[in-house]
Write a protein that holds these residues in place. Structure first.
Motif, PDB file in Angstrom:
ATOM      1  N   ALA A  77       1.142  -1.393   0.175  1.00  0.00           N
ATOM      2  CA  ALA A  77      -0.135  -0.454   0.406  1.00  0.00           C
ATOM      3  C   ALA A  77       0.950   1.043   0.305  1.00  0.00           C
ATOM      4  N   LEU A  80       2.123   2.055  -4.021  1.00  0.00           N
ATOM      5  CA  LEU A  80       0.959   2.284  -4.611  1.00  0.00           C
ATOM      6  C   LEU A  80       0.691   3.687  -4.243  1.00  0.00           C
ATOM      7  N   THR A  81       0.897   3.869  -2.702  1.00  0.00           N
ATOM      8  CA  THR A  81       0.635   5.468  -2.622  1.00  0.00           C
ATOM      9  C   THR A  81       1.794   6.822  -2.987  1.00  0.00           C
ATOM     10  N   SER A  82       3.497   6.220  -2.617  1.00  0.00           N
ATOM     11  CA  SER A  82       4.145   6.351  -3.523  1.00  0.00           C
ATOM     12  C   SER A  82       4.141   6.483  -5.291  1.00  0.00           C
ATOM     13  N   ILE A 116      -4.063   1.668  -4.433  1.00  0.00           N
ATOM     14  CA  ILE A 116      -3.903   1.116  -3.277  1.00  0.00           C
ATOM     15  C   ILE A 116      -4.348   0.356  -2.169  1.00  0.00           C
TER      16      ILE A 116
END
Length: 212
Positions: A77, A80-82, A116
């Motif tokens: 997570a 994918l946030t990054s 995310i």
């Protein structure tokens, strides 16, 4: 252990094969490196794309599944946030050449947001060893693949209706944002469900050789 490492009691994921550093600072640095490596994987697969409507078919979902399964729920997570934040900052890592803050007005941005929790779910299944058997891996990866649609399809409808100015109906949204992606999504989940268990077989084989 850092805040991004799998919770106590969880099974190892592929990233945990790497020996953990003894200090917290080095462990955090390793987690950060893994997170950025996940960004690179998704960014690379995002460029494997073709448009059939307002939302392209890409390799992103495959990347999301692989990153989540390999890194675990929290690191997946975080990766994918990054990925989302770096793309909004202007790095050309989304599908197509467009990036930057204006991408929030793209019909496909909701899918990126949905990546995310999708990575988290893929990692959650992996931490329960579902990624070690192809059938269980396929079930878990299909479940993870559905999540971006739960966010992306309503977001796409909102953008098409209120930003693009298109006439939006249930049939048009299904035709543009759901139906074309079912078969490719199943193929990507099946490919990941073969690849990740194969990686575990290789790990176990190397481990046995090291012990002999």
């Amino acid at each position: 252990m850092t805040a991004l490492a799998p919770a106590a009691g969880s099974r190892r994921v592929l990233a945990d094969i790497i020996a953990r550093p003894s200090t917290r600072a080095r462990a955090f640095a390793m987690d950060a490196t893994l997170v950025l490596a996940g960004v690179a994987v998704v960014a690379l697969l995002a460029k494997v794309s073709f448009y059939i409507g307002p939302v392209p078919i890409t390799g992103q979902t495959l990347g999301v599944i692989l990153v989540g399964a390999a890194l675990g729920a929290r690191r997946g997570a975080a990766s994918l946030t990054s990925y989302m934040l770096l793309g909004l900052a202007g790095l050309p890592i989304f599908a197509g050449p467009v990036a930057g803050p204006a991408y929030v007005l793209s019909p496909s941005f909701g899918f990126i947001v949905g990546f995310i929790p999708a990575a988290f779910v893929a990692g959650w299944f992996a931490q329960r060893a579902w990624d070690r058997r192809p059938v269980l891996a396929f079930v878990g990866f299909v479940a993870a693949s559905i999540i971006p649609f739960l966010v992306g399809v309503p977001y796409m409808a909102l953008i098409l209706a209120n930003v693009v100015g298109s006439d939006v109906s249930f049939a048009s949204i299904m035709g543009a944002g759901v139906l074309p992606f079912i078969v490719p999504g199943l193929i990507k989940a099946a490919f990941a469900a073969l690849l990740v268990p194969a990686a575990w077989l290789l790990v176990r084989s190397l481990d046995r050789r090291a012990r002999d």
